[in-house]
Design a protein around this motif. Sequence first.
Motif: not given
Length: 1705
Positions: A1573-1589
């Motif tokens: 699901x982490x690949x298929x429903x990527x749009x619905x999951x909370x996302x992070x950015x490595x440039x901020x994190x």
Amino acid sequence: PTGIFPKNLITVVEARQLVGLNMDPVVCVEIGEDKKYTSMKESTNCPYYNEYFVFDFHVPPDVMFDKILKLSVIHSKNLLRSGTLVGTFKLDVGTVYSQPEHQFYHKWAMLSDPDDITAGCKGYIKCDIAVVGKGDNIKTPHKANETDEDDIEGNLLLPEGVPLERQWARFYVKIYRAEGLPKMNTSIMANVKKAFIGENRDLVDPYVQVVFAGQRGKTSVQKSSYEPIWNEQVVFTEMFPPLCKRIKVQIRDSDKVNDVAIGTHFIDLRKIANDGDKGFLPTMGPAWVNMYGSTRHYTLIDEHQDLNEGLGEGVSFRARLLISVAVEILDTTSTEIVSSTEVQVEPVSNISEVSAHWMVTVHWLPSISEVSVIGKIEEFFLFGSFLEATMIDRKIGDKPISFEVTIGNYGNQIDGVSKPTAAKKKKKKEGGGGGESDEEESELIQQNSSEDEADDDGDLVSVSSTPPMKPVITDRNYFHLPYFEKKPCIYIKSWWQDQRRRLYNSNIMDKIADKMEEGLNDVQEVIKTEKAYPEPRDTVCKCLCVFTFSRFVTLANKDQNQAGRTKLDKERLKSCMREMESMGQQAKLIRSQVKRNTVRDKLKMVQNFLHRLRFLADEPQHSIPDVFVWMMSNNKRIAYARIPSKDILYSIVDEETGRDCGKVKAVFLRKGFGPAGWTVQAKMEIYLWLGLNKQRKDFLSGLPNGFEENKAPRTSPCLHLLYNMKQVFQLRAHMYQARSLFAADSSGLSDPFARVFFSTHSQVTEVLSETLCPTWDQLLVFEDVELFGEAGELRDDPPIIVVEVYDQDTVGKAEFIGRTFAKPITKMCDEHYGPPRFPPQLEYYQIYRGNSTAGDLLAAFELLQVRGRAELPPIDGPTDSERGPILPVPMGIRPILSRYRIEVLFWGLRDLKRVNLALVDRPRVDIECAGRGVQSALIQNYKKNPNFSTLVKWFEVDLPENELLHPPLNVRVVDCRAFGRYTLVGSHAVTSLRRFIYSPPDKTHNNWTSAGRPTHTTHTTSYFYYKRLHFCIDLGNPNHVFILFERSLLYPQNEEKEEKKKKKKKKKKGEVEEDDETDESMLDWWSKYFASIETLMEVRDRFCYILFCSVQFYSVQFHSILFYSELEAEYDNFEDWLHTFNLYRGKAGDDDEAALDDDRIVGRFKGSMCMYKLPLSEEITREVGFDPNMGMFQSIPHNDPINVLVRVFVVRATDLHPADVNGKADPYVVIKLGKSELKDKENYISKQLNPVFGKAFDMEATFPMESMLTVSVYDWDLVGTDDLIGETKIDLENRFYSKHRATCGIANSYSVHGYNVWRDPMKPSQILAKLCKEGKLDGPHYGPGGRVKVANRVFMGATEIEDENDEHLALTVLKHWEEIPRVGCKLIPEHVETRPLLNPDHPGIEQGRIEMWVDMFPMDMPAPGPAIDISPRKPKKYELRVIIWNTDEVILEDDDYFTGEKSSDIFVRGWLKGQQEDKQDTDVHYHSLTGEGNFNWRFVYPFDYLMAEEKIVISKKESMFSWDETEYKIPARLTLQVWDADHFSADDFLGTVELDLNRFPRGAKTAKQCSINMVQNQAELPCISIFKQKRVKGWWPFVARDENDEMELTGKVEAELHLMSAEEAEKSPVGLGRNEPDPLEKPNRPDTTFLWFLSPLKAIRYLVCNRYKWLIIKMIVALLLLMMLGLFLYTLPPPHHPSNLGSAA
């Protein structure tokens, strides 16, 4: 579009979800035969290309639009191998052109496999496709944010209305037979063949070729047959609905050398299908289609061969073909389906065998079933009478002329018949018309074998041509045939299937459409003249009152059960009825809703109705072929006219009758198409009637009365008509003037005269030399015009008048300019000559030259019946003594004149080209209007100063009261040479003076404007306040968005604390806050630029979320505006008081010759006019400071030379046209102004079509000598000269003097330092004071509390700004300057404009766009500060460290050689997108039996990153031959793959995961929580950015596609991502893998990972223990049990043991 050669622009952005493992994909773009490839991307299923291709074609648009555009993805193509096809996508170019803006932008094309239609989707390509013709410019739509575009399903590349899920379908095109084919060999060849082979055969070997969606299928060749029978079907397999609009069906003649087209027919799928809810799949026939092309006479070199290919209008009937089309949607899940899309050709049963193979057919009747399928054969009768033949070209006037009428091959006496030589078919039809029908029909009418033999009813022979007759001279150019009392007739009998119903339905709809069009034209005339019209409702209703739908329904339903009705007939009828009903309801609605202000919108809807009606009326299934009228001389065909058979078809019901049936119609015969077709070869007045032979009795009913029939013996219709009723008339042609004529001379002018034709008479006006707007003011009187017929009929429907305008040349023949038609107003003897009909009003008639317009003629025509001289109204008005016997237009007809004064502002002349190789030195401008005029002062030295010394002059002239009749004003520039010679440099005709009419200012209106200036409408502006955020949107023009942030926006202390608290809370919950606050020191000009672009998008897309989106940019303080077009387009070319008139010289080109008017421009005149009626009210002249020398042009600056500093900022260019063979360019900027030129050649940008320049250039210039700025983009070449890609020209002078103040844009805020510093040397308060002074306004007065007063207006500003409060207040006023009464206008804000780049070699076609702006500072003012820095942002260096800790649940790929056990030798590979060559691998975890792998391995990826664009920047050489590095910008994506290592074969790919470093799902905490699901429903999951994190650790899934193309989980990886800037990385370095420095500890791998051949005992122990552990334990337990049992049995005493016996005893 006609005469344009479209070019196709295609950008391949990226591909996703390609099916296959570890691919190296290449995209191939193919149009027709042309192929272009992208570069190859290695080992990825979602390659990113962003490559741009241009296809140029020099073919007519119709051919272009039928070309198929094909996108295919090919896997691992290289020089040696062609690669394997993954999938393709097809559509035709016409589909793209019919899209809004002629383009698809950022759409996903869905790929399918043509060899396996059961396979489903093979991936997607994201691309932009545009088709650009001359004069189209592609507007790049506003990019929505990236995530919207990543929604593939919502952005598929499909036209509107096409379902997202397309299915496969079979298209069956059945070809039954053809008839009436022409000879395709010469008779000489036939004789040669006969001599050698000894048999006489038909001279054609036909086959049919069907082309659809880029595939072609052919039937078999039928040798030597004029009536071939194929009974074959061509089957195409294609997605449905198809994205290709037409099926091309062509009969070709098979030949050893090359095959030639005999005729072509296009089947438009939109006409044989309906995609509505109650629609139907494409279906057609069985029906005959008629093919037209060049004349049937065979020549080796046919100059009209294109006509046979289906281009242009055919000039002759070629053949007809019986075909049908059907479509079947495939069920791809069924097993017996053939999965390939190859074209198949299969035999089909004959039509007559379909339903009646059991029926005995009589040899001379068409089989019964055939009648029911394609209709009953009926006998038709065509009658024609030639009432007049005039305007015969003098070249052919010396030989006798006859006219021949043909319908199909009937009536064609020269080359019509191709007699089938088979014995059965030897019978020939009358009039030479054989070859047209089935063999049964040939037998049916065998009695009719020759022309003099009578028909079976004993009374009819066909006569298809008139007797030859010698023409008589009309005037020196034209002849006429003396058809006076005696009018020749023709008639033809022919046999066709009776499909009249189809034509009747078309006629009904055509008639409704004709009436609508008439109404529409009336309404548009009314709107154009802008008269006070009683009520717009009446006019719109006038268009709509013709909808008599119920009538259509009853009529159309009449012949429901007629034989030969196909499925398409029934379905079309239903859909036409539905359409008509819905249009009827909408029409009612429109009539009830129309209001004065909505008339234009409603008219658009009515035009839409008209369009729909015309579309419905076009019948796709033909029946009776068109009628051709040929003019014959010396047995040769000279000129033709083609008349659709439906137009002359008779029906007893009036609505169904053709529009020209039984009517006298003016027909022009022409030679061919193109310019050759403009000169008329003859004008005919002809009467035609076509109907069933049994309805023949009415065929003469429409002729003008007063004739007797003159019958030949034994024949029924007359051979000619004798008219004994004759009326005598006088025609008066009042030729007043013409305007905007076509320039026919090299001087850019013409010497026009008009020739008026009426009946057999013609007269000419005088020749007026050197003008495009002649005022002839001449009355031409035609005496004794004899017209035949009844007086009453002639009154209501007089013959037409033809007016031709010519250019008189001193040598040779006069040149044709154009022609127009008019009907005179007729007065009979007994009528009174007086209002309302007489005297007639002058009217404008449009002059046509081919299909384009060539000016207007202002004239009136009256036709007066003559009985005696006395009755005619006198021709009053003196005969002009100067002009000799020429009569002027009489008083009642010529317009009423008033005295006007025209003031002319002479400013200067620019860019004058040489005349006869000599430079222009002392030019002068002559202004002329209606015979009066004024001359400018002479410019003494054009080179030194091209401006005039005297600015304003005026002259008085008498002009018509009615504005529409105002003559044009002519501007001519002459060069005064030595010895009193004058040479014409160029001229310009101002056709409408309306915009220069002075309207006195309206004092009551608060926005009254200054002298003669058009009022500027102020746009409504809305304000939103949010957290002291000032947001303002210009509703009048949504292109402009301002965001005004006030100074105190960066939050006060307490608010900041709250923000921090909120963030802490978020962090506790495990969420990520979206935006960190940007540090103000990071902000630069580009922050402002990108913020304004994004804001523009946001506001455009989501007006409602306006406040929400604005908060995201709170740290960017102030925004400039990005104009999506040139400033000139936004501000009316800066012609607020100074107008530019282009001067033309040279002959105008015709559309087909593609000569543009731009080539004729020889310079520009700058000035203006003002026109007003005398006397003028004194109020204006009494105003303070009124200078009488300047007239209406008060307060205009002086035009002395002025020195200016010009500062040009070039931001970037987009979508440049590729200039190198590799499909790229190496662009650099060149700036030219006057004689100075700045080249930025050393800073060229390698291999880039979207270069960012970020440069400022300073130049000094002197206006007016150096006022044209040229910004060019050149392509740098290592060898040879650099090529121009495109250039844009800016007239700086108009900007400099404009009241919009285009010298330096007004910023949105006043700031003394920083990236947002105020650029203008004058402060806002100084600018405001200057404007007030120039406009003679009171003010500005600054008051307390942030108030400022200007001219009775009070403006409020923010008060809490401490420093320089006045400047902020003044700026507030400047931003709202357009609200100031009288002098206010919109001042230009700080901006970036987007200008198209054009190349003179490709006129009219954009070569890309450039974003830039220009600042100008007069040198006599204080100098401005240094230019602001807009140099491109340098990417920041980062290092990404990825530690691969462990894997889990990796699928097991290998089988153990000895034990058959599943295992995998796992390793992980990773790289950053675009840096595939820098891929890094872990070591191998051998022999993992559970899918678990332990690595503790570090990858290190250094990269350059642009924060603002979220792209990685890569510079690398494209190949070893490249001269320098190319810069690429690529999305930041990290790819990790898991592989199975093999020693002797290639490694096996197991799965992959791709993480977008800006937006990727947070890793799972444990392997268990990690799922697909982490690949298929990527749009619905909370996302992070490595440039901020900066640092993140977790588990991510590996995925791959299985055989069914489904995603499956193939493993999990535990990784840690750590991002550092280059400086941080340098301070704490690390080693790759597990190396120093900062090494990682070795992984604790189980013993299974060693290799068995290194320590076999260990392996055996492991194998035995691991595999057979339980078996061994079970065996040991079983053995123990057995031993115990054995021991137990062993210890038992035997039965004869003494102890046992003892006990027994």
